[in-house]
Scaffold this motif. Sequence first.
Motif, short mmCIF file in Angstrom:
data_model
loop_
_atom_site.label_atom_id
_atom_site.label_comp_id
_atom_site.label_asym_id
_atom_site.label_seq_id
_atom_site.Cartn_x
_atom_site.Cartn_y
_atom_site.Cartn_z
N GLY A 56 1.22 -0.76 0.23
CA GLY A 56 0.13 -0.35 -0.52
C GLY A 56 0.88 0.65 -0.19
O GLY A 56 2.38 1.11 0.00
N SER A 165 -15.15 -6.76 2.34
CA SER A 165 -14.74 -5.60 1.54
C SER A 165 -15.97 -5.17 0.45
O SER A 165 -15.24 -4.19 -0.06
CB SER A 165 -13.73 -7.40 0.96
OG SER A 165 -15.14 -7.87 0.53
N PRO A 170 -10.55 -3.87 1.38
CA PRO A 170 -8.38 -3.47 2.53
C PRO A 170 -8.38 -3.78 0.88
O PRO A 170 -8.22 -5.16 0.70
CB PRO A 170 -8.47 -4.37 3.19
CG PRO A 170 -9.89 -4.98 3.36
CD PRO A 170 -10.85 -5.15 2.23
N GLY A 171 -7.30 -2.64 0.80
CA GLY A 171 -6.65 -2.78 -0.94
C GLY A 171 -4.83 -3.32 -0.94
O GLY A 171 -3.52 -3.34 -1.53
N ALA A 172 -4.48 -3.21 0.27
CA ALA A 172 -3.44 -4.81 0.66
C ALA A 172 -2.88 -4.57 2.47
O ALA A 172 -3.78 -4.54 2.89
CB ALA A 172 -2.28 -3.11 0.25
N THR A 175 -3.59 -3.68 5.99
CA THR A 175 -4.78 -1.85 5.94
C THR A 175 -5.55 -1.52 7.09
O THR A 175 -5.30 -3.17 8.13
CB THR A 175 -6.11 -2.68 4.21
OG1 THR A 175 -5.14 -2.59 3.53
CG2 THR A 175 -7.00 -1.74 5.36
N ARG A 188 -9.70 4.45 6.75
CA ARG A 188 -9.05 4.07 7.03
C ARG A 188 -7.39 3.86 5.65
O ARG A 188 -7.44 4.81 5.65
CB ARG A 188 -9.23 2.74 5.08
CG ARG A 188 -8.44 1.97 4.36
CD ARG A 188 -9.04 1.16 3.04
NE ARG A 188 -8.85 2.00 2.22
CZ ARG A 188 -9.29 1.87 0.96
NH1 ARG A 188 -9.83 1.65 0.67
NH2 ARG A 188 -9.19 2.94 -0.52
N LEU A 190 -4.46 2.40 4.10
CA LEU A 190 -3.77 1.89 2.89
C LEU A 190 -2.10 1.39 3.07
O LEU A 190 -2.04 2.40 2.79
CB LEU A 190 -4.56 1.85 1.94
CG LEU A 190 -4.29 0.86 0.21
CD1 LEU A 190 -5.39 0.05 0.72
CD2 LEU A 190 -4.81 1.94 -1.08
#
Length: 208
Positions: A56, A165, A170-172, A175, A188, A190
Amino acid sequence: MTTGPSTFRKAASRRSVLAAGGAALTALTLGLSGCAQEDALAKQAKAGDNKNYVAGDGSVTEFAAGDRKAAVAVNGTLFNGTAVTPADFQGKVTVLNFWFAACAPCRVEAPILEELHQEFKDQGVQFFGVNLRDEKATAEAFDKSFNLTYPSFDDKNGGVLLAVSGLVPPGAVPTTLVLDKQGRVASRVLGEIQRGTLKALITAAVAE
């Protein structure tokens, strides 16, 4: 103002990185929610070679109270055997940190999370780790190494990850999500957290 070739290359590179990150996250999510067969990423995690986390950029997203979606419906089991239900997120600010032991940024931020846990626990803030890969012994060894006193979900089946989700993916790994007192995602981070940033996000949620 004229935009030169280098600017286009940077933009293209940025799009490529984001696309790659999204593809990697999709693969991670599918692996977590699939059958028990161990995939290549899980093997890398256990090998401790750090190849299996999606990096991230440390970006922070905050959601105004009026823009937040429904409370997260988390049902899971902690490594200590305690069952956690959506009711446990009501009336308390909650910090959820997604991690696993082979993730280098997770090791960097672990002491910061523990410090903030100690700082805010008397204000009713609860911390939960969400471990995506490790067996109980590995997770407990990690906790012992960093003197972590807050519990973690055993989320190898991806239940907690999937519960959030659809709201704020959560993109990484790592997170970190901050949930408000209604169990909704308020903010959030990241990627690797910064102490001052996460403290400010928690403080804002507590003050609501």
